[in-house]
Design a protein around this motif. Structure first.
Motif, PDB file in Angstrom:
ATOM      1  N   ARG A   1      33.319  42.602   6.857  1.00 55.27           N
ATOM      2  CA  ARG A   1      33.835  42.615   8.039  1.00 55.27           C
ATOM      3  C   ARG A   1      34.160  41.305   8.953  1.00 55.27           C
ATOM      4  N   SER A   2      33.242  40.517   8.643  1.00 52.33           N
ATOM      5  CA  SER A   2      33.235  39.433   9.556  1.00 52.33           C
ATOM      6  C   SER A   2      33.163  38.066   8.540  1.00 52.33           C
ATOM      7  N   THR A   3      33.797  37.125   9.409  1.00 50.88           N
ATOM      8  CA  THR A   3      33.778  35.809   8.808  1.00 50.88           C
ATOM      9  C   THR A   3      33.029  34.802   9.518  1.00 50.88           C
ATOM     10  N   PHE A   4      32.090  34.116   8.970  1.00 52.10           N
ATOM     11  CA  PHE A   4      31.020  33.229   9.690  1.00 52.10           C
ATOM     12  C   PHE A   4      31.831  31.804   9.285  1.00 52.10           C
ATOM     13  N   TYR A   5      31.548  30.871  10.150  1.00 51.82           N
ATOM     14  CA  TYR A   5      32.037  29.435   9.711  1.00 51.82           C
ATOM     15  C   TYR A   5      31.187  28.438  10.545  1.00 51.82           C
ATOM     16  N   LEU A   6      31.160  27.235   9.693  1.00 52.63           N
ATOM     17  CA  LEU A   6      30.515  26.298  10.312  1.00 52.63           C
ATOM     18  C   LEU A   6      31.516  25.174  11.149  1.00 52.63           C
ATOM     19  N   GLN A   7      31.489  25.247  12.545  1.00 54.32           N
ATOM     20  CA  GLN A   7      32.392  24.343  13.215  1.00 54.32           C
ATOM     21  C   GLN A   7      32.758  23.084  12.734  1.00 54.32           C
TER      22      GLN A   7
ATOM     23  N   GLU B   1      31.991  30.424   1.962  1.00 50.52           N
ATOM     24  CA  GLU B   1      32.999  30.881   1.839  1.00 50.52           C
ATOM     25  C   GLU B   1      33.960  31.483   2.944  1.00 50.52           C
ATOM     26  N   GLY B   2      33.105  31.859   4.238  1.00 59.31           N
ATOM     27  CA  GLY B   2      33.828  31.783   5.554  1.00 59.31           C
ATOM     28  C   GLY B   2      34.342  30.664   6.050  1.00 59.31           C
ATOM     29  N   THR B   3      33.727  29.636   6.040  1.00 52.68           N
ATOM     30  CA  THR B   3      34.307  28.364   6.547  1.00 52.68           C
ATOM     31  C   THR B   3      35.537  27.905   5.760  1.00 52.68           C
ATOM     32  N   GLU B   4      35.590  27.968   4.503  1.00 56.64           N
ATOM     33  CA  GLU B   4      36.941  27.593   3.755  1.00 56.64           C
ATOM     34  C   GLU B   4      37.886  28.502   3.937  1.00 56.64           C
ATOM     35  N   ARG B   5      37.549  29.652   4.345  1.00 57.42           N
ATOM     36  CA  ARG B   5      38.831  30.873   4.628  1.00 57.42           C
ATOM     37  C   ARG B   5      39.152  30.389   6.064  1.00 57.42           C
ATOM     38  N   THR B   6      38.171  30.143   7.117  1.00 54.47           N
ATOM     39  CA  THR B   6      38.655  29.833   8.337  1.00 54.47           C
ATOM     40  C   THR B   6      39.539  28.585   8.332  1.00 54.47           C
TER      41      THR B   6
END
Length: 353
Positions: A79-85, A308-313
């Motif tokens: 449900r959630s997207t993690f990403y590296l700023q 994967e979350g970083t690329e999506r974000t």
């Protein structure tokens, strides 16, 4: 889940603790079912107070620990997207564009910045720390977030974001939602030393990943009523950190009320009160420990979630930056120059031929 979004997160400076949980994380767990959720690993923010090579070298390790703690607390990676700023350079471009929508005196009125500088032992405030709320606005608005669950320290920061969003929309057209702040039920949790909020830099913390023995040791050393030198002396419950924790973490309400009554009457010792608090806190943390162990045993899983979350974000943020540049007229300004340059080149080529 609605089509509205939530953005929140933490700096990768170490593992998360109970103060993080009650201040923001519990709300994230609840709200992830209502909003499309983005969780930032805010390493650029970390640089405002911790920017040595040694600090930076710890980012990946701390990011893994932080994400594990969030998963342990109940965040669903589906449900959630993690990403590296720092892996999304377009955020820095938004930060640059937003800097001109807020004044220095406005930023100097943000109360938590001076506290952050003091806690980091900075004699003078770095430029990046003064601009912390502007970069935070870029974080929130880069995914067009509608809500931001934060602890008490960040209330003023989110208000700056709201002002920047309104100012941008007024000047250039409606691009951003004006995000709402979602407060926690327990805005600030006092540290185990009773001297202020729970803080990693001070060391008065109970981590979500602490073992049962570590929790017992920390609770045993907690600050309590300093005027109560014997168990038969009536004690103060109000503002007593041990009872603050009982109210938040002990699910046995009858036990808590009994302990309070006996404490006020001088009929219970601190040892019993703390023993029962340690047991209650461990009950509270047990489900998190189980989930953490389950995710941790899957080698590379957390890294995959972050990447994967970083690329999506980043794809999302690139579109937002395009919308911003178009609204401001920056895209057309360069296109005009480019078209005229192309016509000039073609004209010269024609003359030369």
């Amino acid at each position: 889940m609605t089509d509205q979004r939530m953005l929140t997160g933490d700096r990768p400076t170490g593992k998360l603790h109970l103060g993080h949980y009650v201040g923001s994380l519990a709300n994230r767990v609840k709200l992830q079912h209502q909003y499309e959720t983005f969780l930032i690993i805010a390493d650029l923010h970390m640089l405002t107070t911790k920017n040595t090579r040694e600090d930076i070298a710890q980012i990946s390790t701390n990011a893994r620990d932080m994400v594990l703690d969030e998963l342990a607390a109940g965040i669903d990676p589906e449900r959630s997207t993690f990403y590296l700023q720092s892996a999304i350079p377009e955020v820095s471009e938004l930060n640059t564009l937003f800097q001109n929508l807020v004044t220095v005196p406005r930023l100097e009125r943000v109360p938590s910045l001076k506290d952050m500088a003091r806690d980091a032992h900075k004699e003078e405030m770095p430029y990046g720390l003064l601009g912390y709320p502007v970069l935070q606005a870029a974080d929130i608005l880069c995914v067009k977030s509608h809500v931001v669950p934060v602890g008490k320290d960040n209330h003023a920061h989110v208000e700056v974001t709201r002002e920047i969003a309104r100012r941008f929309n007024y000047l250039y057209g409606d691009v951003f939602p004006v995000p709402d702040l979602v407060e926690s039920d327990v805005p600030t949790l006092v540290g185990t030393d009773g001297q202020g909020k729970m803080s990693k830099s001070i060391g008065n913390v109970i981590y979500l990943s602490d073992s049962e023995d570590e929790v017992r040791k920390k609770v045993a050393g907690m600050y309590t009523d300093p005027n109560r030198v014997r168990a038969d002396i009536p004690g103060t419950v109000e503002g007593n950190p041990v009872f603050v924790y009982h109210d938040v973490f002990n699910d046995n309400l009858a036990e808590v009320e009994d302990l309070k009554d006996r404490y006020r009457a001088g009929k219970v010792g601190d040892v019993e009160v703390k023993d029962k608090l340690a047991a209650a806190t461990n009950r509270y943390l047990d489900p998190m420990r189980e989930r953490r162990a389950r995710f941790a045993e899957q080698s590379g899983l957390v890294d995959e979630i972050i990447v994967e979350g970083t690329e999506r974000t980043r794809r999302e943020v690139q579109q937002v930056v395009f919308d911003v540049r178009k609204a401001m007229g920056l895209t057309s300004a360069y296109n005009q120059l480019r078209r005229k340059a192309e016509r000039a080149r073609k004209s010269r080529d024609t003359l030369q031929s």
